[in-house]
Design an enzyme around this catalytic site. Structure first.
Site, PDB file in Angstrom:
ATOM      1  CD  GLU A   1      -9.247  -1.671   4.258  1.00 31.50           C
ATOM      2  OE1 GLU A   1      -9.424  -1.026   3.209  1.00 31.50           O
ATOM      3  OE2 GLU A   1      -8.989  -1.146   5.361  1.00 31.50           O
TER       4      GLU A   1
ATOM      5  NE  ARG B   1     -12.107  12.334   3.247  1.00 36.73           N
ATOM      6  CZ  ARG B   1     -11.642  11.094   3.326  1.00 36.73           C
ATOM      7  NH1 ARG B   1     -12.379  10.139   3.890  1.00 36.73           N
ATOM      8  NH2 ARG B   1     -10.443  10.782   2.860  1.00 36.73           N
TER       9      ARG B   1
ATOM     10  NE  ARG C   1      -6.140   1.771  -0.332  1.00 37.21           N
ATOM     11  CZ  ARG C   1      -6.140   2.964   0.224  1.00 37.21           C
ATOM     12  NH1 ARG C   1      -5.021   3.496   0.670  1.00 37.21           N
ATOM     13  NH2 ARG C   1      -7.264   3.655   0.330  1.00 37.21           N
TER      14      ARG C   1
ATOM     15  CG  ASN D   1      -1.851   1.186   1.268  1.00 37.80           C
ATOM     16  OD1 ASN D   1      -1.808   2.069   0.415  1.00 37.80           O
ATOM     17  ND2 ASN D   1      -2.710   1.223   2.259  1.00 37.80           N
TER      18      ASN D   1
ATOM     19  CG  HIS E   1     -13.554   2.821   3.121  1.00 43.57           C
ATOM     20  ND1 HIS E   1     -14.420   3.746   3.691  1.00 43.57           N
ATOM     21  CD2 HIS E   1     -12.309   3.315   3.327  1.00 43.57           C
ATOM     22  CE1 HIS E   1     -13.724   4.724   4.224  1.00 43.57           C
ATOM     23  NE2 HIS E   1     -12.435   4.494   4.014  1.00 43.57           N
TER      24      HIS E   1
END
Length: 395
Positions: free
Chosen positions: A381, A236, A89, A7, A177
């Protein structure tokens, strides 16, 4: 078979080496401050190691990782030849991919072409891919954050803009996600004994999103063309009246770039609370009587609750509700708020199980008689990326 999961960020590179036969993590770590002074590799293998070494580019970082993996003291393999494939990823697939893909020159070109959708992430992901290809000669697979959501119907992913603008600019909902939603919904199906179920997955962390998964396929998700849409998050704003943007730009006298930064980094529970984006800090502040911290937690939880209800409506019911991510797994206040007064939908939480579940474990927190199963399922993940890499490495 051993698969290396990568990643890559703009100045960092996280990795795990996974043995797919047992799905055990053999080693993991992170390279930090790539391209900067003071670059460092923190590695956990046979033993832990902290390696300080210059990393002008991701290429040097990858080499350090590979050296750490075969090191006599803290390595876990005898040779790089033991690594059968690499899974990367990649954040955004655009409309070019609907599943994970074997990395070829053409794959890289398409990922580069979609960098406009994820300008902070796709270029970094590509850098990691190219660096690995320079020092390794094994199959590599791109696993996208967005492709799990590619099964959404057109009426769910389109915005109410001119259709020709959608066709020309590909402006639509993509969702994010995806690796987490895929892993967790799949695990929920295993726990339920079937994938013929209607599941709502709440991936709740500093970045947060919800998905509606019907019979194993995503039919809607809360994030949009970017991760800014949807829930109120750590920093956010989530869903907002677009006219507010122009209004605030005028009042604050800032340009579109500053406004985008504000909406992504200066809002959410951090902006509302004035305390932090970390829910542990918010819980401490609430306990001390901070009203704005409680307001921020309530706003977050309320938005989650609304999405759960709307996705149950979209699927014609709900069989399974899952909480995952740092907040989803560890903040009982949020789970309780979301499930409170939802008995009319068949959702009834066991207060005792919810209050003190075993940490980092799969837990059924449904109350006796609840028609909907309520689970806490830790996400993984990296394992999902390893599984996808194993599946597509010979494509």
């Amino acid at each position: 078979m051993k698969i290396l999961v990568i990643n890559a960020g703009s100045s960092s590179l996280k990795y795990q080496l996974i043995e797919t036969d047992t799905e055990a993590v053999l080693a993991k770590g992170v390279c930090e401050r790539i391209g900067m002074d003071g670059s460092i590799l923190n590695h956990t293998g046979k033993t832990k190691a902290t390696i300080k070494s210059p990393m002008p580019t991701h290429k040097e970082a990858i080499r350090l990782v590979l050296d750490a993996l075969v090191d006599a003291d803290h390595g876990v393999i005898s040779s790089m030849k033991e690594i059968a494939a690499v899974g990367h990823r990649v954040v955004h697939s655009g409309e070019d991919f609907t599943e994970s893909a074997l990395i070829t020159p053409e794959t890289i070109k398409l990922i580069e072409a979609n960098s406009d959708f994820a300008p902070l992430h796709n270029p970094a992901n590509i850098t990691g891919i190219k660096a690995c290809r320079e020092v390794m000669d094994v199959p590599m697979v791109a696993v996208f954050d967005t492709t799990f959501h590619s099964t959404m119907p057109e009426y769910a992913y389109l915005y109410g803009i001119d259709y020709e603008d959608y066709k020309k600019y590909k402006v639509r909902k993509y969702g994010f996600h995806g690796s987490s939603h895929a892993f967790v919904s799949g695990r929920a199906s295993e726990l339920m004994g079937t994938d013929k179920i209607k599941t709502v997955v709440c991936h709740l962390g500093n970045g947060a999103s919800i998905s509606a998964v019907k019979n194993g396929k995503c039919v809607d998700t809360s994030m949009g063309m970017t991760p800014l849409e949807g829930l109120v998050m750590g920093t956010r704003c989530g869903d907002i009246d677009p006219a507010v943007i122009e209004y605030l730009m005028d009042k604050k006298q800032i340009d579109v770039h500053k406004m985008t930064e504000y909406l992504n980094k200066g809002c959410g529970v951090k902006g509302v609370s004035g305390v932090s984006s970390d829910f542990r800090d918010l819980e401490t502040a609430v306990a001390e009587g901070n009203a704005r911290a409680k307001l921020a937690m309530d706003m977050f939880s309320y938005r989650v609750k609304k999405y759960v209800g709307s996705y149950a409506a979209a699927m014609g019911g709900i069989d399974c509700l899952v909480f995952t991510g740092g907040i989803g797994e560890h903040t009982d206040y949020v789970r309780r708020f979301v499930c409170e007064n939802m008995e009319y939908m068949g959702i009834k939480i066991d207060e005792k199980k919810n209050a003190n579940p075993p940490r980092d474990s799969e837990v059924d927190i449904s109350a006796k008689g609840s028609k909907v199963k309520i689970f806490i399922i830790p996400t993984n993940e990296e394992l999902y990326i390893a599984r996808e890499t194993l599946k597509h490495k010979d494509d």
